[in-house]
Scaffold this motif. Sequence first.
Motif, PDB file in Angstrom:
ATOM      1  N   TYR A 202     -33.290  21.377  -0.704  1.00 44.65           N
ATOM      2  CA  TYR A 202     -33.384  21.361  -2.162  1.00 44.65           C
ATOM      3  C   TYR A 202     -34.605  20.573  -2.637  1.00 44.65           C
ATOM      4  O   TYR A 202     -34.998  19.572  -2.036  1.00 44.65           O
TER       5      TYR A 202
ATOM      6  N   GLY B 131     -35.074  18.519  -5.033  1.00 45.35           N
ATOM      7  CA  GLY B 131     -34.851  17.134  -5.440  1.00 45.35           C
ATOM      8  C   GLY B 131     -34.991  16.118  -4.325  1.00 45.35           C
ATOM      9  O   GLY B 131     -34.962  14.910  -4.562  1.00 45.35           O
ATOM     10  N   TYR B 132     -35.164  16.611  -3.087  1.00 39.79           N
ATOM     11  CA  TYR B 132     -35.292  15.716  -1.935  1.00 39.79           C
ATOM     12  C   TYR B 132     -36.670  15.798  -1.295  1.00 39.79           C
ATOM     13  O   TYR B 132     -36.886  15.255  -0.220  1.00 39.79           O
TER      14      TYR B 132
ATOM     15  N   ALA C 100     -33.667  13.704  -6.841  1.00 38.38           N
ATOM     16  CA  ALA C 100     -32.299  14.138  -7.148  1.00 38.38           C
ATOM     17  C   ALA C 100     -31.460  13.002  -7.724  1.00 38.38           C
ATOM     18  O   ALA C 100     -30.552  13.245  -8.516  1.00 38.38           O
TER      19      ALA C 100
ATOM     20  N   TYR D 230     -31.803  13.081 -11.376  1.00 38.51           N
ATOM     21  CA  TYR D 230     -31.007  14.146 -11.973  1.00 38.51           C
ATOM     22  C   TYR D 230     -29.530  13.745 -12.036  1.00 38.51           C
ATOM     23  O   TYR D 230     -28.848  14.009 -13.027  1.00 38.51           O
ATOM     24  N   LEU D 231     -29.052  13.103 -10.979  1.00 39.61           N
ATOM     25  CA  LEU D 231     -27.669  12.633 -10.969  1.00 39.61           C
ATOM     26  C   LEU D 231     -27.463  11.583 -12.057  1.00 39.61           C
ATOM     27  O   LEU D 231     -26.474  11.622 -12.790  1.00 39.61           O
TER      28      LEU D 231
ATOM     29  N   HIS E 147     -23.839   9.795  -2.873  1.00 42.43           N
ATOM     30  CA  HIS E 147     -25.088  10.552  -2.802  1.00 42.43           C
ATOM     31  C   HIS E 147     -26.023   9.913  -1.770  1.00 42.43           C
ATOM     32  O   HIS E 147     -26.606  10.605  -0.936  1.00 42.43           O
TER      33      HIS E 147
ATOM     34  N   VAL F 231     -24.721  16.088  -2.542  1.00 41.70           N
ATOM     35  CA  VAL F 231     -26.130  16.434  -2.751  1.00 41.70           C
ATOM     36  C   VAL F 231     -26.237  17.281  -4.017  1.00 41.70           C
ATOM     37  O   VAL F 231     -25.249  17.866  -4.468  1.00 41.70           O
ATOM     38  N   LEU F 232     -27.426  17.311  -4.574  1.00 40.63           N
ATOM     39  CA  LEU F 232     -27.682  18.155  -5.736  1.00 40.63           C
ATOM     40  C   LEU F 232     -28.559  19.318  -5.307  1.00 40.63           C
ATOM     41  O   LEU F 232     -29.595  19.107  -4.671  1.00 40.63           O
ATOM     42  N   ASP F 233     -28.132  20.522  -5.669  1.00 37.78           N
ATOM     43  CA  ASP F 233     -28.929  21.684  -5.305  1.00 37.78           C
ATOM     44  C   ASP F 233     -30.053  21.886  -6.320  1.00 37.78           C
ATOM     45  O   ASP F 233     -30.250  21.047  -7.206  1.00 37.78           O
ATOM     46  N   ASP F 234     -30.763  22.981  -6.221  1.00 37.42           N
ATOM     47  CA  ASP F 234     -31.898  23.223  -7.105  1.00 37.42           C
ATOM     48  C   ASP F 234     -31.492  23.487  -8.543  1.00 37.42           C
ATOM     49  O   ASP F 234     -32.320  23.429  -9.445  1.00 37.42           O
TER      50      ASP F 234
ATOM     51  N   HIS G  47     -29.293  21.542  -9.933  1.00 37.10           N
ATOM     52  CA  HIS G  47     -28.802  20.209 -10.254  1.00 37.10           C
ATOM     53  C   HIS G  47     -27.267  20.196 -10.313  1.00 37.10           C
ATOM     54  O   HIS G  47     -26.672  19.476 -11.115  1.00 37.10           O
TER      55      HIS G  47
END
Length: 169
Positions: free
Chosen positions: A42, A44-45, A86, A89-90, A150, A156-159, A161
């Motif tokens: 993703y 965000g990483y 990410a 975003y979280l 996290h 995890v957050l995907d693309d 979010h």
Amino acid sequence: MSKSRSRKNRSARQKQRARQDAARAARAAAGMCPLYGLNLPYSGYREWLTPIDGAQLPEDTPQDLADFSKRLQRIAPLYGGTLPLAAFYLEQQISAGVLRLESTADPSVAFEVDLPDMATVLAETAPLVGDDLPPGDVDEDTGELLHQLHALGALVLDDRHVLRLSVQA
């Protein structure tokens, strides 16, 4: 001629990938958060940021930006001092009080959960939280617990979010 150019580009990509893998391994070896060692697909990483501890913002900085900066400096230690994009975003979702979660029945579907509802679920299911949540700080403690999960790579957050459970082999 296009074949040699293609080979050269492929070689450059391989070298770049090797540098990225070496940097990831060095961060993991340095005792950083477990997310460093994962090779998550993703966006965000791909970028990691290090908030400057005690950095002074200009006086004309909007209050919401100043508050957000303080929150990021507060959670940075949970990630070993360096946060993946990410995490920003979280934190935005936590600040808004609504989390976007992946449906376990259909991963392409996301649903929204209010932070207080998430706190209730965590209090009922996670032994890390239990009765230790003070009633006045439920949102802050829930947010911190989400960041801890996290940082460990459990969430995890995907693309899009959307929060996803991460199952690691």
